[in-house]
Design a protein around this motif. Structure first.
Motif, PDB file in Angstrom:
ATOM      1  N   SER A  58      11.078  47.589  35.769  1.00 15.56           N
ATOM      2  CA  SER A  58      11.389  48.392  36.764  1.00 15.56           C
ATOM      3  C   SER A  58      12.605  49.079  36.662  1.00 15.56           C
ATOM      4  O   SER A  58      13.474  48.561  35.581  1.00 15.56           O
ATOM      5  CB  SER A  58      11.548  47.297  38.016  1.00 15.56           C
ATOM      6  N   PRO A  59      13.025  50.184  37.618  1.00 17.61           N
ATOM      7  CA  PRO A  59      14.461  50.777  37.401  1.00 17.61           C
ATOM      8  C   PRO A  59      15.556  49.579  37.441  1.00 17.61           C
ATOM      9  O   PRO A  59      16.629  50.053  36.981  1.00 17.61           O
ATOM     10  CB  PRO A  59      14.350  51.836  38.643  1.00 17.61           C
ATOM     11  N   ALA A  60      15.362  48.612  38.123  1.00 16.40           N
ATOM     12  CA  ALA A  60      16.711  47.815  38.435  1.00 16.40           C
ATOM     13  C   ALA A  60      16.740  46.800  36.978  1.00 16.40           C
ATOM     14  O   ALA A  60      17.482  46.076  36.900  1.00 16.40           O
ATOM     15  CB  ALA A  60      16.331  47.191  39.567  1.00 16.40           C
ATOM     16  N   ALA A  61      15.700  46.905  36.002  1.00 13.53           N
ATOM     17  CA  ALA A  61      15.856  45.864  35.027  1.00 13.53           C
ATOM     18  C   ALA A  61      16.409  46.366  33.908  1.00 13.53           C
ATOM     19  O   ALA A  61      16.452  47.851  33.827  1.00 13.53           O
ATOM     20  CB  ALA A  61      14.254  45.492  34.627  1.00 13.53           C
ATOM     21  N   ASN A  62      17.084  45.445  32.915  1.00 11.60           N
ATOM     22  CA  ASN A  62      17.367  45.678  31.691  1.00 11.60           C
ATOM     23  C   ASN A  62      16.512  45.269  30.787  1.00 11.60           C
ATOM     24  O   ASN A  62      16.347  43.983  30.650  1.00 11.60           O
ATOM     25  CB  ASN A  62      18.858  45.308  31.784  1.00 11.60           C
ATOM     26  N   ALA A  63      16.342  45.974  29.689  1.00 12.04           N
ATOM     27  CA  ALA A  63      15.584  45.231  28.308  1.00 12.04           C
ATOM     28  C   ALA A  63      16.900  44.998  27.502  1.00 12.04           C
ATOM     29  O   ALA A  63      17.651  45.830  27.141  1.00 12.04           O
ATOM     30  CB  ALA A  63      14.700  46.120  28.062  1.00 12.04           C
ATOM     31  N   LEU A  64      16.790  43.874  26.687  1.00  4.98           N
ATOM     32  CA  LEU A  64      17.648  43.332  25.617  1.00  4.98           C
ATOM     33  C   LEU A  64      16.861  42.632  24.658  1.00  4.98           C
ATOM     34  O   LEU A  64      16.031  41.905  25.005  1.00  4.98           O
ATOM     35  CB  LEU A  64      18.783  42.609  26.230  1.00  4.98           C
ATOM     36  N   VAL A  65      17.613  42.713  23.292  1.00  2.55           N
ATOM     37  CA  VAL A  65      17.196  42.047  22.151  1.00  2.55           C
ATOM     38  C   VAL A  65      18.085  40.595  22.057  1.00  2.55           C
ATOM     39  O   VAL A  65      19.259  40.942  22.213  1.00  2.55           O
ATOM     40  CB  VAL A  65      17.160  43.024  21.237  1.00  2.55           C
ATOM     41  N   ARG A  66      17.454  39.639  21.797  1.00  6.40           N
ATOM     42  CA  ARG A  66      18.316  38.412  21.780  1.00  6.40           C
ATOM     43  C   ARG A  66      18.097  37.896  20.435  1.00  6.40           C
ATOM     44  O   ARG A  66      17.041  37.885  19.951  1.00  6.40           O
ATOM     45  CB  ARG A  66      17.908  37.447  22.733  1.00  6.40           C
ATOM     46  N   MET A  67      18.995  37.515  19.607  1.00  4.03           N
ATOM     47  CA  MET A  67      19.138  37.014  18.387  1.00  4.03           C
ATOM     48  C   MET A  67      19.387  35.514  18.680  1.00  4.03           C
ATOM     49  O   MET A  67      20.497  35.076  19.058  1.00  4.03           O
ATOM     50  CB  MET A  67      19.909  37.448  17.232  1.00  4.03           C
ATOM     51  N   THR A  68      18.415  34.433  18.186  1.00  3.75           N
ATOM     52  CA  THR A  68      18.468  33.218  18.778  1.00  3.75           C
ATOM     53  C   THR A  68      18.820  32.147  17.665  1.00  3.75           C
ATOM     54  O   THR A  68      19.033  30.906  18.237  1.00  3.75           O
ATOM     55  CB  THR A  68      16.946  32.955  19.550  1.00  3.75           C
ATOM     56  N   GLY A  69      18.782  32.539  16.670  1.00  2.00           N
ATOM     57  CA  GLY A  69      19.284  31.479  15.393  1.00  2.00           C
ATOM     58  C   GLY A  69      19.307  32.080  14.061  1.00  2.00           C
ATOM     59  O   GLY A  69      18.858  33.314  14.021  1.00  2.00           O
ATOM     60  N   SER A  70      19.303  31.351  13.123  1.00  6.32           N
ATOM     61  CA  SER A  70      19.201  31.871  11.746  1.00  6.32           C
ATOM     62  C   SER A  70      17.906  31.643  11.027  1.00  6.32           C
ATOM     63  O   SER A  70      17.395  30.179  11.074  1.00  6.32           O
ATOM     64  CB  SER A  70      20.364  31.131  11.085  1.00  6.32           C
ATOM     65  N   GLY A  71      17.608  32.583  10.537  1.00  8.96           N
ATOM     66  CA  GLY A  71      16.262  32.495   9.817  1.00  8.96           C
ATOM     67  C   GLY A  71      15.447  34.137   9.796  1.00  8.96           C
ATOM     68  O   GLY A  71      16.386  34.837   9.374  1.00  8.96           O
ATOM     69  N   THR A  72      14.225  33.976  10.063  1.00  8.76           N
ATOM     70  CA  THR A  72      13.505  35.431   9.983  1.00  8.76           C
ATOM     71  C   THR A  72      13.596  35.964  10.957  1.00  8.76           C
ATOM     72  O   THR A  72      13.702  35.558  12.288  1.00  8.76           O
ATOM     73  CB  THR A  72      11.937  34.758   9.630  1.00  8.76           C
ATOM     74  N   PRO A  73      13.508  37.313  11.101  1.00  7.82           N
ATOM     75  CA  PRO A  73      13.572  38.288  12.102  1.00  7.82           C
ATOM     76  C   PRO A  73      12.450  38.043  13.414  1.00  7.82           C
ATOM     77  O   PRO A  73      12.449  37.887  14.493  1.00  7.82           O
ATOM     78  CB  PRO A  73      13.582  39.737  11.893  1.00  7.82           C
ATOM     79  N   GLU A  74      11.315  37.619  12.597  1.00  5.88           N
ATOM     80  CA  GLU A  74       9.904  37.390  13.644  1.00  5.88           C
ATOM     81  C   GLU A  74      10.098  36.144  14.279  1.00  5.88           C
ATOM     82  O   GLU A  74       9.661  35.924  15.496  1.00  5.88           O
ATOM     83  CB  GLU A  74       8.641  37.360  12.577  1.00  5.88           C
ATOM     84  N   GLU A  75      11.007  35.297  13.781  1.00  9.92           N
ATOM     85  CA  GLU A  75      11.285  33.917  14.588  1.00  9.92           C
ATOM     86  C   GLU A  75      12.377  34.074  15.473  1.00  9.92           C
ATOM     87  O   GLU A  75      12.141  33.400  16.753  1.00  9.92           O
ATOM     88  CB  GLU A  75      11.456  32.877  13.444  1.00  9.92           C
ATOM     89  N   HIS A  76      13.413  34.663  15.118  1.00 13.75           N
ATOM     90  CA  HIS A  76      14.558  34.750  16.013  1.00 13.75           C
ATOM     91  C   HIS A  76      15.015  36.054  16.540  1.00 13.75           C
ATOM     92  O   HIS A  76      16.180  35.995  17.037  1.00 13.75           O
ATOM     93  CB  HIS A  76      15.746  34.102  15.172  1.00 13.75           C
ATOM     94  N   ILE A  77      14.131  36.964  16.653  1.00 13.66           N
ATOM     95  CA  ILE A  77      14.642  38.296  17.316  1.00 13.66           C
ATOM     96  C   ILE A  77      13.532  38.356  18.360  1.00 13.66           C
ATOM     97  O   ILE A  77      12.532  38.549  18.376  1.00 13.66           O
ATOM     98  CB  ILE A  77      14.768  39.549  16.612  1.00 13.66           C
TER      99      ILE A  77
END
Length: 355
Positions: free
Chosen positions: A17-36
């Motif tokens: 929606s126009p009021a929403a923001n999309a953002l990328v979180r890095m949650t820990g140390s490891g592979t991009p598939e697991e933590h991005i």
């Protein structure tokens, strides 16, 4: 630039929606598939002396790879929103802001937080972007371009006709550094994997394979008297080879360190060799023991010099002198793919996110 509460998985093809923001979180140390992961949250607002920018392009760099492996010299705490640099348009101006207005096209280097659709930024950190520049090209000139420009023109005193060694000439920084050096009238010897040598030749450089055991001998065959500058992003013992290849009065600039072979969490260890060698050679130089050679470490940072140099890079790009190579354009939902491409080492140029 921390994420707002009430995050949820990003919307699919129908979009947010126009009021929403999309953002990328890095949650820990490891592979991009697991933590991005890409999520949605409330759209931020411009604070006092700040603006809100709708991001057109955000860069993906080895800094984020190092952060993912917890091997960056200044690692943020997980979880966080990565993203070193961005280009976009101002959509909201906060109280106290002068000199900027809604609709202005700007670049910034927040060092983290750029991997979002909307980013709140202090107005004092912004620099203008020409409207005719492609957004991916413009963001490739922010951290990567200014790094290349300042190392060449502010850390060295090179004159046309002199020679330089550029490591990693197919990368985001190396390719721009090579183009700038050739434009400055320098002879460029450049390292890259064999598969990328044709691309390096097209930049105007003489390529060498950095994995060749006899690299030092090949360098000496090409430049028996040594080179006038070495730009090194590998670190470690390679800095000794670069130092030995310097001609009298030459400069070795270390601007990063490879993290290959280090375990996740050894955050500062990859960078210690460069620090130790820089300090040792600083002392030796002042004792008159280096034949006038010097070594320095470089780390890009914002400020008046940054804005002036970015403006000059944009001019060179508009005129066709600089052509940043864009390795890939990715949506925020595919950020992990971009980081994976950097990890696999198959890319030529800059990966860019296009929210």
């Amino acid at each position: 630039m921390s994420a707002a509460p009430a995050e949820r998985p990003a919307a699919g093809a129908s979009g947010p929606s126009p009021a929403a923001n999309a953002l990328v979180r890095m949650t820990g140390s490891g592979t991009p598939e697991e933590h991005i992961h890409t999520v949605e949250g409330p759209r931020p607002t411009a604070g006092k002396d700040g603006v809100l920018v709708a991001v057109e392009a955000a860069g993906v760099s080895f800094a984020e790879v190092q952060m993912l492996q917890h091997l960056h010299p200044f690692p943020p705490r997980f979880p966080f929103v990565p993203g070193y640099d961005l280009v976009g348009r101002i959509v909201e101006v906060g109280p106290g802001v002068t000199g900027w207005k809604t609709g202005d096209r700007v670049a910034a280097m927040p060092r983290q937080g750029a991997w979002q659709r909307f980013v709140a930024l202090p107005a004092k950190t912004l620099t203008a972007v020409p409207g005719e520049l492609d957004a991916a090209v413009a963001v490739a000139l922010v951290a990567n371009g200014v790094t290349a420009y300042q190392m060449l023109h502010r850390r060295t005193r090179l004159r046309p006709g002199q020679s330089v060694l550029v490591h990693g000439a197919s990368g985001g920084v190396g390719a721009l550094l090579t183009q700038l050096a050739v434009h400055h009238g320098l002879r460029v010897i450049a390292t890259a994997s064999a598969a990328k040598h044709d691309a390096v030749r097209r930049l105007g450089a003489e390529p060498l394979d950095y994995r060749t055991p006899g690299l030092a001998d090949q360098l000496r065959a090409l430049a028996p008297g040594g080179v006038d500058a070495v730009f090194d992003h590998i670190g470690g013992r390679g800095l000794d080879v670069g130092w030995a290849m310097l001609a009298r009065g030459g400069t070795l600039v270390s601007f990063d360190s490879s993290v290959a072979g280090f375990r996740p969490g050894q955050w500062f260890r990859p960078h210690v060799p460069a620090l130790r060698r820089t300090a040792t050679r600083f002392v030796a130089r002042h004792l008159g023991l280096t034949r006038g050679r010097r070594m320095s470490m470089y780390y890009v940072k914002p400020g008046p010099g940054f804005s002036a140099d970015y403006t000059e890079l944009c001019r060179l790009a508009v005129e066709g002198v600089l052509t940043p190579r864009i390795a890939g354009r990715h949506s925020l939902e595919h950020t992990a793919r971009a980081v994976r491409a950097l990890l696999d080492g198959t890319s030529i140029g800059k990966h860019v996110l296009t929210p």
